[in-house]
Design an enzyme around this catalytic site. Structure first.
Site, mmCIF file in Angstrom:
data_model
loop_
_atom_site.group_PDB
_atom_site.id
_atom_site.type_symbol
_atom_site.label_atom_id
_atom_site.label_comp_id
_atom_site.label_asym_id
_atom_site.label_seq_id
_atom_site.Cartn_x
_atom_site.Cartn_y
_atom_site.Cartn_z
ATOM 1 C CD GLU A 327 35.513 43.968 33.004
ATOM 2 O OE1 GLU A 327 34.536 44.698 32.807
ATOM 3 O OE2 GLU A 327 35.785 43.002 32.267
ATOM 4 C CB CYS A 328 37.129 39.032 37.142
ATOM 5 S SG CYS A 328 36.781 37.466 37.977
ATOM 6 N N GLY A 329 39.931 38.930 37.333
ATOM 7 C CA GLY A 329 41.346 38.637 37.471
ATOM 8 C C GLY A 329 42.196 39.885 37.504
ATOM 9 C CB THR A 427 34.390 45.716 40.076
ATOM 10 O OG1 THR A 427 33.273 44.902 40.422
ATOM 11 C CG2 THR A 427 34.362 45.946 38.583
#
Length: 437
Positions: A327-329, A427
């Site tokens: 997720e993200c990072g 994502t």
């Protein structure tokens, strides 16, 4: 029933977090078992809450969380506490103007549970006009009760007195006035406050905030303001079912953004969380059946991650047979490379084909709803999951299959779709709760 209240403000930057931490730390110092929560999607403030109270904090978000989950989480938080304090996000009524009661605004929580609201007013640059602001907030929604006010950034007693007199005419008590003091301000970076764990002097800062609250606030009146929060009688609800029985969780200064309610729900469902540190060049435990790379600040540690060969090799072996989700990072680290703010490229794991860049930053912020296009640790294909996106990275797409169809809070399509390849998914979207469960 546990007494509870909501601390909010007319806008961001008014001092909600400073006031909340001062109250939490002062109540805990008095021996009160206080629990706390943060309204809305925020990873950073709950960690400060936990440090101030010595008890875990959580998030309560009316847009992302189904009502049954909201009720269950609030009830659980209040179950073993003498008092529950919820800190709002942005302004009290700021949210998504779409579905009543599910806007994401802190006011939704106040109305749902009949919570008294303690409004923090930044009175710098104004005097009696603060009463007009408070009058507007008090009359804006009859379901939301403004029960008291705290004046923040007061210049002097000459400044405070006429404001308090003007507010007194409204019948709303002023429970304190906090002087302007730059030393009470917590340092920030691009995603908000510098994280609690990065402050070597955090205990001293919290002591100073507790002293501030004891000196400048009527804490007895704050305690008396709280109203009983009824316990939920429904069954325990899980935001997202555990993605496996043993979950390898990346956990260090680069990977720290995962919601407490997710981990708590997985624990309650019987799953085990096995933490490892990519920054320490550790690998996911081979006995685990899924690996989760949460968000955080990999851009601040890109050089160290690029040289963590043992981590990269171990993650690649894990992904050959078992799901890996970022997720993200975590999504950034799953890509081919990460370009830092100075334009230096750092190789990442290459499990997905995209790249990310901070050299030309652009803010991506807002609620998201995802319809998953394939099975993954956050749900099966076709499932709908609500959450949010908050980052400054620019995406250079790869050739991977899309992970999800994403829309914003108003149902408008969002370009970012994540990626999937083999057992690997990722994502920029942070999952908060299933919306179709």
């Amino acid at each position: 029933m546990t007494p509870a209240l909501l601390i909010s403000a007319p806008r961001s930057g008014a001092g909600k977090t400073t006031v909340t931490l001062g109250i939490l730390a002062a109540l805990a110092r008095r021996g009160i078992k206080v629990r706390s929560a943060k309204a809305g999607p925020d990873y950073i403030d709950p960690a400060f809450h936990a440090a101030a109270t010595g008890r875990s904090s959580l998030n309560l978000d009316s847009w992302s969380m189904p009502p049954s989950l909201l009720d269950a989480l609030a009830s659980d938080a209040a179950a073993d506490a003498d008092m529950l304090v919820i800190e709002g996000a942005m302004g009290l009524f700021d949210g998504v103007a779409r579905e009543p009661g599910r806007s994401g605004a802190a006011a939704d929580l106040a109305a749902r549970w009949h919570l008294p609201v303690l409004l923090v007013l930044d009175v710098s640059g104004q005097s009696q006009s603060a009463a007009a602001v408070l009058r507007g907030f008090a009359g804006h929604d009859p379901a939301v009760h403004i029960a008291g006010a705290i004046l923040n950034r007061v210049g002097s007693e000459r400044h405070r007195a006429p404001i308090a007199t003007a507010i007194g005419a409204l019948g709303i008590p002023v429970l304190g006035g906090i002087p302007r003091d730059a030393t009470l301000t917590l340092p920030e970076r691009h995603l908000g406050l510098v994280q609690a764990g990065e402050h070597g002097d955090l205990a001293a800062r919290l002591t100073a905030l507790a002293d501030m609250a004891e000196q400048h606030l009527d804490l007895d009146a704050v305690i008396a303001l709280a109203a009983p929060l009824a316990r939920s009688t429904g069954k325990t609800a899980f935001a997202i079912p555990p993605p496996g029985q043993r979950i390898a969780l990346a956990s260090d200064a680069a990977f720290s953004f995962i919601y407490p309610h997710l981990l708590d729900g997985w624990h309650r469902a019987g799953a085990e969380i096995v933490r490892f540190s990519p920054l320490a060049d550790e690998t996911p435990d081979s006995s685990c059946d899924v690996c989760w790379l949460p968000g955080g600040y990999p851009e601040l540690h890109a050089g160290a991650l690029a040289t963590a060969q043992t981590f990269r090799d171990g993650l690649m072996r894990f992904a050959e047979t078992r799901p890996v989700h970022g997720e993200c990072g975590g999504f950034m680290v799953l890509g081919e490379r990460l370009e830092d703010a100075d334009g230096v490229n750092h190789p990442m794991t290459g499990l997905l084909g995209h790249a990310t860049s901070f050299h030309k930053r652009r803010l991506h912020l807002g609620y998201r709803e995802a319809r998953l296009l394939a099975d993954s640790p956050i749900g099966p294909a076709g499932a709908r999951v609500r959450g949010h996106e908050f980052h400054y990275a620019t995406l250079i797409p790869g050739a991977d299959a899309p992970f999800a169809e994403l829309t914003d809070a108003y149902g408008q399509p969002v370009a970012e779709q994540g990626g999937r390849r083999g057992h690997v998914t990722g994502t920029f979207f942070h999952a908060i709760a299933r919306s179709d469960a």
